[in-house]
Design a protein around this motif. Structure first.
Motif, PDB file in Angstrom:
ATOM      1  N   ASP A 173      90.030  12.534  11.412  1.00 43.96           N
ATOM      2  CA  ASP A 173      89.470  13.659  11.358  1.00 43.96           C
ATOM      3  C   ASP A 173      88.049  13.400  10.536  1.00 43.96           C
ATOM      4  O   ASP A 173      87.419  14.292  10.210  1.00 43.96           O
ATOM      5  CB  ASP A 173      90.246  14.617  10.620  1.00 43.96           C
ATOM      6  CG  ASP A 173      89.317  16.057  10.964  1.00 43.96           C
ATOM      7  OD1 ASP A 173      89.117  16.545  11.994  1.00 43.96           O
ATOM      8  OD2 ASP A 173      89.341  17.125   9.773  1.00 43.96           O
ATOM      9  N   GLY A 174      87.626  12.128  10.100  1.00 42.53           N
ATOM     10  CA  GLY A 174      86.571  12.041   9.627  1.00 42.53           C
ATOM     11  C   GLY A 174      85.293  11.955  10.471  1.00 42.53           C
ATOM     12  O   GLY A 174      85.430  11.502  11.827  1.00 42.53           O
ATOM     13  N   ARG A 175      84.202  12.320  10.059  1.00 45.58           N
ATOM     14  CA  ARG A 175      82.965  12.387  10.727  1.00 45.58           C
ATOM     15  C   ARG A 175      81.916  11.744  10.128  1.00 45.58           C
ATOM     16  O   ARG A 175      81.817  11.874   8.821  1.00 45.58           O
ATOM     17  CB  ARG A 175      82.496  13.635  11.088  1.00 45.58           C
ATOM     18  CG  ARG A 175      81.354  13.890  12.005  1.00 45.58           C
ATOM     19  CD  ARG A 175      81.250  15.190  12.533  1.00 45.58           C
ATOM     20  NE  ARG A 175      80.108  15.627  13.221  1.00 45.58           N
ATOM     21  CZ  ARG A 175      79.478  16.571  13.626  1.00 45.58           C
ATOM     22  NH1 ARG A 175      79.736  17.671  12.914  1.00 45.58           N
ATOM     23  NH2 ARG A 175      78.492  16.502  14.334  1.00 45.58           N
ATOM     24  N   ARG A 176      81.113  10.786  10.965  1.00 42.90           N
ATOM     25  CA  ARG A 176      80.189  10.004  10.477  1.00 42.90           C
ATOM     26  C   ARG A 176      78.879   9.724  11.300  1.00 42.90           C
ATOM     27  O   ARG A 176      79.083   9.620  12.447  1.00 42.90           O
ATOM     28  CB  ARG A 176      80.516   8.268  10.283  1.00 42.90           C
ATOM     29  CG  ARG A 176      79.715   7.574   9.315  1.00 42.90           C
ATOM     30  CD  ARG A 176      80.614   6.069   9.148  1.00 42.90           C
ATOM     31  NE  ARG A 176      81.391   6.406   7.873  1.00 42.90           N
ATOM     32  CZ  ARG A 176      82.167   5.215   7.477  1.00 42.90           C
ATOM     33  NH1 ARG A 176      82.222   4.169   8.107  1.00 42.90           N
ATOM     34  NH2 ARG A 176      83.170   5.506   6.519  1.00 42.90           N
ATOM     35  N   LEU A 177      77.566   9.706  10.607  1.00 46.60           N
ATOM     36  CA  LEU A 177      76.497   9.465  11.363  1.00 46.60           C
ATOM     37  C   LEU A 177      76.076   7.957  11.271  1.00 46.60           C
ATOM     38  O   LEU A 177      76.095   7.850   9.944  1.00 46.60           O
ATOM     39  CB  LEU A 177      75.458  10.294  11.034  1.00 46.60           C
ATOM     40  CG  LEU A 177      74.096  10.317  12.011  1.00 46.60           C
ATOM     41  CD1 LEU A 177      74.351  10.923  13.385  1.00 46.60           C
ATOM     42  CD2 LEU A 177      73.023  10.955  11.179  1.00 46.60           C
ATOM     43  N   ILE A 178      76.103   7.174  12.413  1.00 46.06           N
ATOM     44  CA  ILE A 178      76.108   5.807  12.125  1.00 46.06           C
ATOM     45  C   ILE A 178      74.847   5.468  12.729  1.00 46.06           C
ATOM     46  O   ILE A 178      74.398   5.888  14.027  1.00 46.06           O
ATOM     47  CB  ILE A 178      77.170   5.128  12.657  1.00 46.06           C
ATOM     48  CG1 ILE A 178      78.508   5.266  12.264  1.00 46.06           C
ATOM     49  CG2 ILE A 178      76.850   3.564  12.734  1.00 46.06           C
ATOM     50  CD1 ILE A 178      79.730   4.847  12.832  1.00 46.06           C
ATOM     51  N   ILE A 179      73.751   4.867  11.971  1.00 45.45           N
ATOM     52  CA  ILE A 179      72.495   4.253  12.426  1.00 45.45           C
ATOM     53  C   ILE A 179      72.592   2.770  12.821  1.00 45.45           C
ATOM     54  O   ILE A 179      72.646   1.955  11.834  1.00 45.45           O
ATOM     55  CB  ILE A 179      71.553   4.718  11.644  1.00 45.45           C
ATOM     56  CG1 ILE A 179      71.544   5.982  11.212  1.00 45.45           C
ATOM     57  CG2 ILE A 179      69.939   4.207  11.940  1.00 45.45           C
ATOM     58  CD1 ILE A 179      70.775   6.699  10.088  1.00 45.45           C
ATOM     59  N   VAL A 180      72.541   2.256  14.004  1.00 44.64           N
ATOM     60  CA  VAL A 180      72.649   0.974  14.276  1.00 44.64           C
ATOM     61  C   VAL A 180      71.300   0.275  14.652  1.00 44.64           C
ATOM     62  O   VAL A 180      70.845   0.779  15.593  1.00 44.64           O
ATOM     63  CB  VAL A 180      73.691   0.723  15.214  1.00 44.64           C
ATOM     64  CG1 VAL A 180      73.789  -0.828  15.848  1.00 44.64           C
ATOM     65  CG2 VAL A 180      74.874   1.440  15.152  1.00 44.64           C
ATOM     66  N   PRO A 181      71.025  -0.814  13.855  1.00 46.28           N
ATOM     67  CA  PRO A 181      69.809  -1.609  14.465  1.00 46.28           C
ATOM     68  C   PRO A 181      69.653  -2.058  15.840  1.00 46.28           C
ATOM     69  O   PRO A 181      70.617  -2.435  16.227  1.00 46.28           O
ATOM     70  CB  PRO A 181      69.472  -2.364  13.261  1.00 46.28           C
ATOM     71  CG  PRO A 181      70.777  -2.684  12.682  1.00 46.28           C
ATOM     72  CD  PRO A 181      71.349  -1.471  12.960  1.00 46.28           C
ATOM     73  N   PRO A 182      68.450  -2.347  16.300  1.00 48.18           N
ATOM     74  CA  PRO A 182      68.535  -2.759  17.802  1.00 48.18           C
ATOM     75  C   PRO A 182      69.431  -3.933  17.968  1.00 48.18           C
ATOM     76  O   PRO A 182      69.789  -4.080  19.172  1.00 48.18           O
ATOM     77  CB  PRO A 182      66.955  -3.018  17.847  1.00 48.18           C
ATOM     78  CG  PRO A 182      66.186  -2.085  16.961  1.00 48.18           C
ATOM     79  CD  PRO A 182      67.163  -1.930  15.779  1.00 48.18           C
ATOM     80  N   ASP A 183      69.098  -5.006  17.017  1.00 44.12           N
ATOM     81  CA  ASP A 183      70.015  -6.200  17.309  1.00 44.12           C
ATOM     82  C   ASP A 183      71.275  -6.234  17.667  1.00 44.12           C
ATOM     83  O   ASP A 183      72.015  -7.121  17.693  1.00 44.12           O
ATOM     84  CB  ASP A 183      69.608  -7.204  16.509  1.00 44.12           C
ATOM     85  CG  ASP A 183      69.831  -6.861  15.115  1.00 44.12           C
ATOM     86  OD1 ASP A 183      69.777  -5.649  14.650  1.00 44.12           O
ATOM     87  OD2 ASP A 183      70.111  -7.939  14.182  1.00 44.12           O
ATOM     88  N   LEU A 184      71.993  -4.877  16.934  1.00 44.63           N
ATOM     89  CA  LEU A 184      73.429  -4.753  16.907  1.00 44.63           C
ATOM     90  C   LEU A 184      73.768  -3.701  17.789  1.00 44.63           C
ATOM     91  O   LEU A 184      74.982  -3.283  17.972  1.00 44.63           O
ATOM     92  CB  LEU A 184      74.083  -4.624  15.518  1.00 44.63           C
ATOM     93  CG  LEU A 184      73.949  -5.500  14.704  1.00 44.63           C
ATOM     94  CD1 LEU A 184      74.253  -5.270  13.264  1.00 44.63           C
ATOM     95  CD2 LEU A 184      74.939  -6.928  15.111  1.00 44.63           C
ATOM     96  N   ALA A 185      72.670  -2.885  18.424  1.00 45.45           N
ATOM     97  CA  ALA A 185      72.987  -1.786  19.547  1.00 45.45           C
ATOM     98  C   ALA A 185      73.398  -2.291  20.797  1.00 45.45           C
ATOM     99  O   ALA A 185      73.424  -3.533  21.254  1.00 45.45           O
ATOM    100  CB  ALA A 185      71.479  -1.078  19.430  1.00 45.45           C
ATOM    101  N   ASP A 186      73.782  -1.423  21.574  1.00 40.14           N
ATOM    102  CA  ASP A 186      74.175  -1.691  23.027  1.00 40.14           C
ATOM    103  C   ASP A 186      72.959  -2.220  23.718  1.00 40.14           C
ATOM    104  O   ASP A 186      71.790  -2.132  23.294  1.00 40.14           O
ATOM    105  CB  ASP A 186      74.544  -0.518  23.762  1.00 40.14           C
ATOM    106  CG  ASP A 186      73.584   0.808  23.679  1.00 40.14           C
ATOM    107  OD1 ASP A 186      72.475   0.645  23.552  1.00 40.14           O
ATOM    108  OD2 ASP A 186      74.121   2.047  24.153  1.00 40.14           O
ATOM    109  N   HIS A 187      73.021  -2.787  24.803  1.00 36.99           N
ATOM    110  CA  HIS A 187      72.051  -3.348  25.604  1.00 36.99           C
ATOM    111  C   HIS A 187      70.762  -2.353  25.752  1.00 36.99           C
ATOM    112  O   HIS A 187      69.688  -2.872  25.837  1.00 36.99           O
ATOM    113  CB  HIS A 187      72.644  -3.848  26.847  1.00 36.99           C
ATOM    114  CG  HIS A 187      71.678  -4.478  27.893  1.00 36.99           C
ATOM    115  ND1 HIS A 187      70.902  -5.749  27.469  1.00 36.99           N
ATOM    116  CD2 HIS A 187      71.006  -4.402  29.018  1.00 36.99           C
ATOM    117  CE1 HIS A 187      69.969  -6.181  28.464  1.00 36.99           C
ATOM    118  NE2 HIS A 187      70.029  -5.400  29.145  1.00 36.99           N
ATOM    119  N   GLN A 188      71.119  -1.298  26.287  1.00 35.51           N
ATOM    120  CA  GLN A 188      70.087  -0.185  26.472  1.00 35.51           C
ATOM    121  C   GLN A 188      69.093  -0.314  25.323  1.00 35.51           C
ATOM    122  O   GLN A 188      67.910  -0.168  25.557  1.00 35.51           O
ATOM    123  CB  GLN A 188      70.609   0.936  26.904  1.00 35.51           C
ATOM    124  CG  GLN A 188      69.481   2.072  27.178  1.00 35.51           C
ATOM    125  CD  GLN A 188      70.092   3.288  27.174  1.00 35.51           C
ATOM    126  OE1 GLN A 188      71.430   3.640  27.644  1.00 35.51           O
ATOM    127  NE2 GLN A 188      69.462   4.568  27.418  1.00 35.51           N
TER     128      GLN A 188
END
Length: 135
Positions: free
Chosen positions: A93-108
């Motif tokens: 039931d936890g909720r988190r806003l996660i900001i992922v830098p481009p080098d660890l993000a999905d391909h798009q």
């Protein structure tokens, strides 16, 4: 996008600048940032090998929703690197806003050199039964 995500959404100094002008609660060594919106309940946490159910929405830097997904009965190893690192330690039931830098993000996002922003809720963490581990 609800007001909680909107209020905690990263603010970029300019299109393509990748400089975030507001801070998140936590920044990991790999550059992933996150803010816990709701801590969750239970003592069970996301960890390697433990199955869980997740609901998440992916946004671009301009707050455009790219997609939303529900995945059930998965392990942390089933997710991409950025999301996998960002949810570690979350509770049911936890909720988190996660900001992922481009080098660890999905391909798009990596291709466009943009941050990926996830709004994540862990809807259930499955309890392991002791008899599953008996050989």
């Amino acid at each position: 996008m609800d007001y909680v995500v909107s209020d905690n959404f990263p603010k970029f100094s300019g299109r393509g600048s990748h400089e975030i002008t507001n801070s998140s609660d936590y920044t990991l060594e790999n550059g992933i940032m996150y803010t816990d919106i709701r801590a969750g309940k239970d003592e069970n946490r996301i960890e390697m090998g433990r199955k869980f159910d997740i609901h998440y929405k992916l946004f671009d830097e301009e707050k455009n929703k790219i997609y939303g997904k529900d995945k059930n009965d998965i392990t942390i190893e089933d997710l991409g690197a950025g999301l996998r690192e960002g949810i570690k330690g979350m509770k049911s039931d936890g909720r988190r806003l996660i900001i992922v830098p481009p080098d660890l993000a999905d391909h798009q996002h990596e291709k466009k050199r943009e941050y990926a922003i996830y709004d994540v809720t862990i809807t259930n963490i499955h309890r392991d039964h002791w008899w599953k581990h008996v050989v």
